[in-house]
Every structure is written in structure tokens, then in C-alpha cells.
Write an enzyme that holds these catalytic residues in place. Sequence first.
Site, PDB file in Angstrom:
ATOM      1  N   GLN A 101       4.633   0.746  15.082  1.00 36.06           N
ATOM      2  CA  GLN A 101       5.538  -0.147  14.383  1.00 36.06           C
ATOM      3  C   GLN A 101       4.789  -1.195  13.574  1.00 36.06           C
ATOM      4  O   GLN A 101       5.277  -1.642  12.556  1.00 36.06           O
ATOM      5  CB  GLN A 101       6.466  -0.836  15.387  1.00 36.06           C
ATOM      6  CG  GLN A 101       7.761  -1.269  14.759  1.00 36.06           C
ATOM      7  CD  GLN A 101       8.876  -1.349  15.774  1.00 36.06           C
ATOM      8  OE1 GLN A 101       8.651  -1.260  16.964  1.00 36.06           O
ATOM      9  NE2 GLN A 101      10.086  -1.529  15.302  1.00 36.06           N
ATOM     10  N   GLY A 102       3.617  -1.511  14.029  1.00 39.11           N
ATOM     11  CA  GLY A 102       2.696  -2.508  13.451  1.00 39.11           C
ATOM     12  C   GLY A 102       3.187  -3.377  12.313  1.00 39.11           C
ATOM     13  O   GLY A 102       2.930  -4.571  12.277  1.00 39.11           O
ATOM     14  N   CYS A 103       3.891  -2.789  11.365  1.00 42.90           N
ATOM     15  CA  CYS A 103       4.152  -3.492  10.120  1.00 42.90           C
ATOM     16  C   CYS A 103       5.639  -3.642   9.857  1.00 42.90           C
ATOM     17  O   CYS A 103       6.363  -2.660   9.842  1.00 42.90           O
ATOM     18  CB  CYS A 103       3.531  -2.696   9.001  1.00 42.90           C
ATOM     19  SG  CYS A 103       3.441  -0.951   9.374  1.00 42.90           S
ATOM     20  N   VAL A 104       6.065  -4.897   9.667  1.00 42.24           N
ATOM     21  CA  VAL A 104       7.482  -5.120   9.379  1.00 42.24           C
ATOM     22  C   VAL A 104       7.653  -6.134   8.270  1.00 42.24           C
ATOM     23  O   VAL A 104       6.743  -6.875   7.986  1.00 42.24           O
ATOM     24  CB  VAL A 104       8.249  -5.609  10.622  1.00 42.24           C
ATOM     25  CG1 VAL A 104       8.844  -4.442  11.356  1.00 42.24           C
ATOM     26  CG2 VAL A 104       7.373  -6.431  11.511  1.00 42.24           C
TER      27      VAL A 104
ATOM     28  N   LEU B 193      -0.799  -0.387   3.964  1.00 45.38           N
ATOM     29  CA  LEU B 193       0.451   0.355   4.126  1.00 45.38           C
ATOM     30  C   LEU B 193       0.439   1.591   3.226  1.00 45.38           C
ATOM     31  O   LEU B 193      -0.412   1.733   2.357  1.00 45.38           O
ATOM     32  CB  LEU B 193       1.638  -0.535   3.758  1.00 45.38           C
ATOM     33  CG  LEU B 193       1.843  -1.768   4.634  1.00 45.38           C
ATOM     34  CD1 LEU B 193       2.946  -2.644   4.058  1.00 45.38           C
ATOM     35  CD2 LEU B 193       2.181  -1.353   6.054  1.00 45.38           C
TER      36      LEU B 193
END
Lengths: 104, 433
Positions: A101-104, B193
Site C-alpha cells: 500500500q506504501g503510497c497514498v 510510483l
Amino acid sequence: MTTTTIDGRTVHTNDEGFLTDPTEWDEQVAETLAARIGLELTAEHWRAIRFLRTDYAAQGETATLRRISTVGGFPVKTLFQLFPQKPAKKLAYVAGLPKPQGCV
Amino acid sequence: MRNLVILGGGTAGTMVANKLQKRLRGHGWTITVVDRDDEHHYQPGYLFVPFGGYTRDQIVRSRHHFVAEGVRLVYDEIDRVSPVDRTVHLGSGRTLSYDFLVIATGTAPRPDQTPGVLGPEWRRSIFDFYTLEGAESLAAAFEEFDHGRLVVHISEMPIKCPVAPLEFTFLVDAWLRRRGIRDRVQLAYVTPLDGAFTRPVASARLGHMLEERKVDLVSDFMVESVDPDRKVLVSYDEREVPFDLLVTVPVNMGADFVARSGLGDELQHVTVDKHTLLHTAHDNIFAVGDASNVPASKAGSVAHFEADVLVRNLLEHVEGRPMTESFDGHANCFVEAGDHKALLIDFNYDTEPLPGTYPLPVVGPLRLLEETHANHLGKLAFRHVYWNVLLPGRPLPLPTHMSMAGKQSPRTPPIEPVDEPNQEPIAQGGTTS
């Protein structure tokens, strides 16, 4: 939610092909998933996969690249060699776990 | 007398202190806030400093000015927390004992974590804009900069205000066009990302905005080091991105005392339950705002929504009642697009940012995921709301939990076409990381 057939067995996956039920995973499934993304699993791959599975069982979520490196002790460089370009994501995919999930 | 100690007097700590003071005054509690200094920074303002938008005095105020009367303010460093004897050890050697502890010490850019960043080129050709000093030195560098490769770079997620690097890029593009030198500058956006942003619909929309502005998107780039001599970013898989001017967002880490006290994860963010905000191992420690490890954006709006949840849960928890509030990961952010326009995004743990309208009382509905002048005015107005409504803990007419009202769910066709996200499965060699 979709399903896919791996080695004659039906497993549940999300839109991106990640297994959604970690209990449907086994080592044979991992080999097949790895082959689908062009990987042949070596002992080194397996050490990382086992760390991710164990950590997930304890934490309830998929380890980020930083966690695999600092807690699991796998240098990031090595992870990029084992799972080229997208190590955290490919590792989770092969290990039958949700995308980190690391990135939001 | 019972002691509630709040570590950190920033956005989250100040809001929580003020809300709790209203509820606990006269009920036998002492509330203490610890921070190292008396400077409260309006951090969203940093973004505009490099372009001459805000000056220091519009961004920095006295911390004590915003903390309610009756709350004790202690200026000191935090050495460590000892959960066993419920004590905070301060840098000066003093100690504070607590019955309940709230950690609100935020997260901070750590340029020291990437080799080569803090070398001879730091603040000469390598800058950050997440500190006031960094934003100010970038403003000075921009006065000299008129051609070359300008690279905006994110080191690692999570970072605070995850849309700010995109906003910064849009503002740079608009600023270069205004000066008539856009064609003399190559702009690149380098991110770990797999796209411009984290969630599919917003990532596609924001990625399209980079494309429109002729910004090269370099994705899946995990930086290993910066070579200050050759002026290149180097990734773990040995790709290189050259720069003349690098604006980097360093690795973000929680406060060092969190690690020393054994309260955090590998990035020193405090490990809490993502719905109750109570520590995973200690029954009398909460964390709020950027300091916690909840998988939500690290942003002021999130801290605001969390503060409402935390206050209610804490009041129930201290009385031994079950905690009834549950944080849903709600975030609400204005995204500056340049040329006096901005987008608004509203999302939570389960629902990604979607197009539609946001029903804001009084001001009227704002367009979601779309560039409008009204959204830009909303962003500018927010600085006044921050100082005068948010920090004092006055009620804002915004629901704590995200609402689907006005949003177009991905199943219903959007009014305006939005590029479909890349949903290619990884198994077929997709571009996701």
C-alpha cells in the site's frame, strides 16, 4: 473480483492479476505466477518470497520495499536484480499477496 | 489530577490540544504540549515561496498564539518516551509523566538519507521546497535560472502532501511561460510510483496534465544516489537522469525519538490502528497527523479529520468505554495547476479521488478533479481558514467522514471524459510497479 485458473485450480484475483486470498497460494502457484512475468525462481527469490509471506502473516499487510530491505535484510539493489524494474510489486504478485500500500 | 501530554505543537497537535482543552477543562486534567520552538509554520505556503508568492511573515506565526489558554506549553527537545513508566524524557534532562500521550511530531524531509544530496551542490543546484529555508534558497536560485534541465524528484513514498511535487511542477511550467523562457527549459518529473499519482483515476488525469505541459514523466525510479559532480540522479536499477537544477523531495521520516522509544515502523512513523489511532502496542498512546503510519495522505486535511476522531475516541477511552469513532482515511486537497487554477480531490482509504462536484456549504459546489479558478481561490482562502478556524479547533462545515455526494462513481459514465487508467495486469507485462 475475477478468477483465473492456475494449474487446473481456480483462484481469485483482482484487476491486476494479484491473488486476493493469500490462502489460495502455494509454491506451485508461485512458480506459475513467476513464469507469467518471465521469472524463474531461484533460492534467492524464495528467501524473499518467504520473508514477505511471514511478514504478511504477522503484520496483516504487504511489506514495502523499505521494510523488505531494513527488516528482511535484503539490499534494495539485490531486490531490483531479482525482480527487475518493479521489485515490491512483482514480489507481492508472486507471493500471492496484495500490492503493497506504501503510497497514498 | 491526570496528565495528558501532547508531543508536537504543529497542525495536528495544536488542533487536538485546543479541542481537548474545551472538553476537559474543569475535569481534573492538565494538558501539556511539547515543542522545540515557538514557530508555527503554515507548511502549505512553502509551495508558493520559490515563485515569490508568499513571504516568511505570511507563513510563520508564534506557536503559543494558537494554543488555548490553560494548556501548558513546554519548549524542549524530546529525547525519548518510556512507555513502561509513562514518562517523557526531554532534551534538557527534565521529565514529564503522563496518563495519556498523543504523538503529533509529524514527519520531516531527510536529505541525509540519500547519498550525494547533502554534498557540495546542496542548495547550489540541488534544492528542496519542503522547508522554508529550502523554498527561500530556491527562490533565489530561480532568479538566476533561465535555461537547462529542471528535474522535480520524489525519493520515496510516503511523503507529506503527496500532490505538492505535481503542483510545484505545474507552477514551474506556468512561471517559465510567464517569463517567456519555457522553450529553453526541459522539465522532467521523476517518481518511484508507476505514474503521476497513486490512485488510478487521479493518476491518469494528473499524468495527462504533465503531458499537456510537455513534462517528461520518469516513473518507477527508485533513487540510490545523486552524483553531484556529474549532476545525475542514479536509480537502483542503474538508470540515470541528468539535471542542471534538481528539486528533490527527500525521504520523509518521523521524529528520531519515535525510533529511540521503540514506538514506530522502519520510517519512524508511529504504529497505530488505522481506524482508532490508538498505538498497536500501548493502550495509553495515540498518534495523529503526519506522525502516524496510517495509510492515508500525510496532509493537514487528514490531520483535521483525524483530530475529530481522536478527540472523541480519547474521551471515551480514558473513561474505559469502547471507542466508537473510526477514521476512514478521509483526505481533501486542492491541487494548484498554475495560471490561477486548481483542482480539488476528495478521497479515503477505500474510495479513490473521483470526478464530480464537492458540496461545500456557503461557497457552493466545487468541481472535483478539474482545473477551475474557484478551486484556486479556495486554496488561497485556506490560509486564513487555517489560522483562524482550523488551529483554534473551531468547527469547519466539512464532514469528518468522506461522502459520495456529488461524486461520479467509476461505474457511472463521467460527464467529461477522463482517461482510463492503465489496468493492464502485471502478468501481461503491465506498467505498474
